[in-house]
Design a protein around this motif. Structure first.
Motif, PDB file in Angstrom:
ATOM      1  N   MET A  33       6.787  25.282 128.246  1.00  0.00           N
ATOM      2  CA  MET A  33       6.337  26.226 127.225  1.00  0.00           C
ATOM      3  C   MET A  33       7.474  27.180 126.872  1.00  0.00           C
ATOM      4  O   MET A  33       7.654  27.553 125.715  1.00  0.00           O
ATOM      5  CB  MET A  33       5.124  27.003 127.725  1.00  0.00           C
ATOM      6  CG  MET A  33       3.867  26.152 127.783  1.00  0.00           C
ATOM      7  SD  MET A  33       2.617  26.866 128.839  1.00  0.00           S
ATOM      8  CE  MET A  33       1.946  28.123 127.761  1.00  0.00           C
TER       9      MET A  33
ATOM     10  N   THR B 191      -0.822  28.221 123.954  1.00  0.00           N
ATOM     11  CA  THR B 191      -2.171  28.341 123.419  1.00  0.00           C
ATOM     12  C   THR B 191      -2.492  29.803 123.113  1.00  0.00           C
ATOM     13  O   THR B 191      -3.113  30.121 122.112  1.00  0.00           O
ATOM     14  CB  THR B 191      -3.190  27.769 124.430  1.00  0.00           C
ATOM     15  OG1 THR B 191      -2.754  26.457 124.813  1.00  0.00           O
ATOM     16  CG2 THR B 191      -4.562  27.667 123.813  1.00  0.00           C
TER      17      THR B 191
ATOM     18  N   LYS C 215      -2.268  28.131 128.538  1.00  0.00           N
ATOM     19  CA  LYS C 215      -2.104  26.807 127.945  1.00  0.00           C
ATOM     20  C   LYS C 215      -3.301  25.952 128.298  1.00  0.00           C
ATOM     21  O   LYS C 215      -3.693  25.871 129.467  1.00  0.00           O
ATOM     22  CB  LYS C 215      -0.832  26.147 128.478  1.00  0.00           C
ATOM     23  CG  LYS C 215      -0.673  24.699 128.082  1.00  0.00           C
ATOM     24  CD  LYS C 215      -0.151  24.583 126.681  1.00  0.00           C
ATOM     25  CE  LYS C 215      -0.139  23.157 126.189  1.00  0.00           C
ATOM     26  NZ  LYS C 215       0.229  23.092 124.772  1.00  0.00           N
TER      27      LYS C 215
END
Ligand SMILES: Nc1ncnc2c1ncn2[C@@H]1O[C@H](COP(=O)(O)OP(=O)(O)OP(=O)(O)O)[C@@H](O)[C@H]1O
Ligand SMILES: [Mg+2]
Lengths: 296, 357
Positions: free
Chosen positions: B48, B56, B11
């Motif tokens: 997340m 990401t 991320k």
């Protein structure tokens, strides 16, 4: 004994401190309020008046111009305040979204109207909405309309222009209150709602609005009072016309006092109509807000 | 009851990478605790998994389905926030039933489920109150109740107890452990309180700077840490780290700062070359009165906890060593103090911070 003397001293000090403010308030607020109440029972023209009891109230009920002004004011209030409050809420929610780019720019742009000069913006609105003004030109050029809209010469459209003007000017002002309130809301409440699967629209209606309720109540009352006292825009943009289509109570009071043969007593009576309306509407709004809290 | 699989999860916020490639397997029904110092990315990783932050790079798999781009409400998770995040204008009952309303559950079914959760959490007398009229612990229970009614496959907790006072924290910790048994779901729990981590977890994930420092059961991390970071992070008071050099023979470690005291290396330890710098780790509670190796120290400070006494002492004003002593009521600062331990209880770390086994 010493105790009581100390108490009295403290009391005297307290009074001494608030006395200057009290006197100013007395001279510039309480006295005029009482005097205008007294005036509202006077009949006569110019400086030559005498006590007339409820004669002014009677005149009020039979005055078609007053009824016109009252209707217009109510229309402005009923149409404009909800539109402005909802717009301000939507803007505030949109501007509170941290993923929105250029937030600062938008925030300033929406707030700017309420710090611009009143006369300047009125003149601008007047020219923009004139028969061959920018607005009509754009509408014609984009073929949205075939004939120019008689913005300032038609009773209906003139009201629309006034509503547009005050909405343009005051939406940003209300939005700031909502934005401030929203920024105090714990972000994780919305995250919890996302995890709970609450759709965006329901997040707005069932979380944001209830949480902002005290602020919404406050701004509604402020806006209601503002709209009931609406004067500047109508005076500068339409002068109450065409006919009396945009005449408001405040403008009527002004006309009664300064434009026509002065009739102070009667205009004082009309201004008390505004006072009573503001009082009733504010109390009603408080009651509605409180009832909802009980049943919720 | 789903397991989770994270593969190469990363991320970045702008150009700053806060999660740097995490591989992790979480078994169904497991109680996993993320610990680590502040800012290491525990909350970010949890968010997340919840879907509140995008991933990401890498793969997130919950219950065998790739979840990278699935909406938070459809991941089969429920989350309990540190700030409780209750809807302030709704009653306890409405708070707990709110999610079900949007899941299309019938009204009487919502009531049934909410009552069931209220029974488990002993919230029944509070159902008509608003969050503002509850204590911190009660709010926390409502937040947990709101999660329970959704029957999630995975519970996510982000420091749920850190706003509570010490006593309530212990109480709620036990509640959460009981809940885990009763509900039999997977739980991922973020905390920086290592007592919570040690007592609750089946598996602890120690994080550092956005990556995993070590994964293991609480006792594995305590007994057998992989590196200096985990050794220092798990256990309270902290493990003592002493500078050492491998002696010429290669079979001993010499402590130059402690009068060249010799610690024989036991057989299980790999033999680093003579002259290598090492760090010797020994826990405060591993000092024992009849240990074979001794350190001559001078007491600087003492903390009496009642049952145990922590003695903070140093050799020649060097680094302070913490010793947990049982029978040290009489000792005073300024006195000499001999700390004894057995060579088998020390851990050796290389200059790179990794364990020498
Ligand atoms: N929205 C964001 N934008 C930029 N950086 C962020 C954002 N959220 C977190 N970070 C950064 O990511 C890193 C990890 O943050 P995170 O909240 O996951 O830490 P944490 O391990 O939960 O710490 P704590 O124990 O203090 O809660 C921090 O350095 C933080 O500054
Ligand atoms: Mg955190």
């Amino acid at each position: 004994m010493a105790q009581t003397r100390f108490d009295r001293n403290a009391q005297l000090n307290g009074w001494a401190f608030i006395m200057p403010a009290m006197m100013l308030i007395g001279i510039f607020m309480v006295y005029p309020i009482l005097w205008s109440l007294w005036m509202s029972f006077q009949v006569g023209r110019g400086t030559n008046f005498k006590f007339g009891g409820l004669a002014n109230v009677e005149r009020l009920l039979n005055d078609p111009v007053f009824l016109r002004a009252l209707t217009n004011t109510c229309i402005f209030f009923i149409v404009q305040v909800p539109i402005m409050i909802i717009l301000a809420l939507l803007f505030a929610v949109a501007l509170n979204d941290s993923t929105l780019r250029f937030r600062g720019l938008f925030r300033t742009a929406i707030f700017l109207p309420c710090v611009t000069s009143l006369v300047a913006y009125s003149v601008l609105f007047k020219s923009m909405f004139s028969g061959d003004g920018v607005v009509n030109n754009v509408l014609l050029a984009t073929h949205l309309v075939n004939d120019p809209i008689p913005w300032l010469t038609d009773p209906f459209w003139a009201k629309i222009v006034i509503i547009l003007a005050i909405t343009w000017r005051w939406t940003g002002y209300n939005m700031i209150f909502y934005l401030a309130a929203l920024q105090n809301v714990d972000k994780s409440i919305y995250e919890a709602a996302r995890i709970d699967g609450v759709p965006a629209w329901a997040r707005f209606t069932q979380i944001t609005i209830p949480m902002l309720k005290p602020v919404i109540l406050f701004t509604t009352i402020i806006s209601t009072i503002g709209t009931l006292q609406l004067f500047d825009e109508v005076n500068n943009i339409t002068q109450g016309g065409p006919g009396d289509a945009t005449l408001t109570l405040s403008l009527y009071i002004y006309n009664l006092t300064f434009r026509f043969m002065p009739s102070f007593g009667y205009s004082a009576t009309v201004s008390y109509v505004i006072v009573i309306m503001v009082a009733i509407l504010s109390i009603a709004q408080f009651m509605i807000a409180r009832d909802r809290r009980r049943t919720a | 009851m789903s397991g989770l699989k994270l593969r190469g999860v990363r991320k970045s916020f702008g150009s700053v990478e806060v999660i740097r490639g995490i591989d992790l397997d979480i078994e169904p029904n497991e109680f996993v605790v993320f610990v680590g110092p502040s800012g290491c990315g525990k909350s970010t990783l949890l968010r997340m998994i919840a879907g509140l932050e995008g991933i990401t790079e890498g793969e997130l798999d919950i219950g065998g389905t790739r979840m990278n781009d699935v909406d938070p409400s459809k991941r089969g998770i429920a989350m309990v926030f540190q700030t409780y995040a209750l809807y302030p204008h709704m009653s306890v009952r409405q708070n707990m039933g709110f999610a079900l309303k949007f899941a299309g559950v019938a009204k009487d079914e919502i009531d049934r489920q909410v009552d069931e959760a209220a029974r488990i959490l002993e919230l029944a007398p509070l159902m008509h109150r608003r969050p503002g009229e509850l204590s911190g612990g009660q709010r926390q229970r409502v937040a947990i109740g709101r999660a329970i009614v959704r029957h999630p496959e995975v519970f996510l907790f982000d420091e749920p107890l850190s706003n509570l006072d010490a006593e309530l924290r212990v109480h709620m910790r036990i509640e959460i452990a009981r809940l885990h048994k009763e509900l039999a779901t997977t739980i991922i729990y973020v905390t920086h309180d290592q007592v919570e981590a040690m007592t609750l977890a089946d598996k602890i994930v120690v994080m550092r700077d956005g990556s995993v420092a070590q994964v293991g059961s609480p006792l594995t991390l305590y007994d057998d840490p992989d590196n200096l970071f985990v050794a220092g992070f798990i256990g309270s008071p902290k493990m003592n780290f002493l500078k050492g050099v491998v002696a010429e023979s290669g079979a001993d470690v010499r402590l130059p700062e402690y009068g060249d005291q010799i610690i024989p290396l036991h057989d299980s330890v790999a033999r680093p070359a003579a002259g290598t710098d090492v760090t010797v780790g020994i826990r405060p509670e591993q000092f024992e009165p009849d240990g074979r190796t001794k350190l001559d120290l001078k007491i600087e400070m003492i903390e009496h906890l009642g049952g145990e006494t922590y003695v903070y002492a140093s050799h020649n004003d060097g680094e302070v060593i913490t010793v947990a002593a049982r029978d040290a009521r009489a000792v005073k600062p300024g006195q000499n103090f001999v700390a004894r331990f057995n060579p088998t209880s020390v851990l050796l770390f290389g200059t790179d911070g990794n364990r020498i086994r």
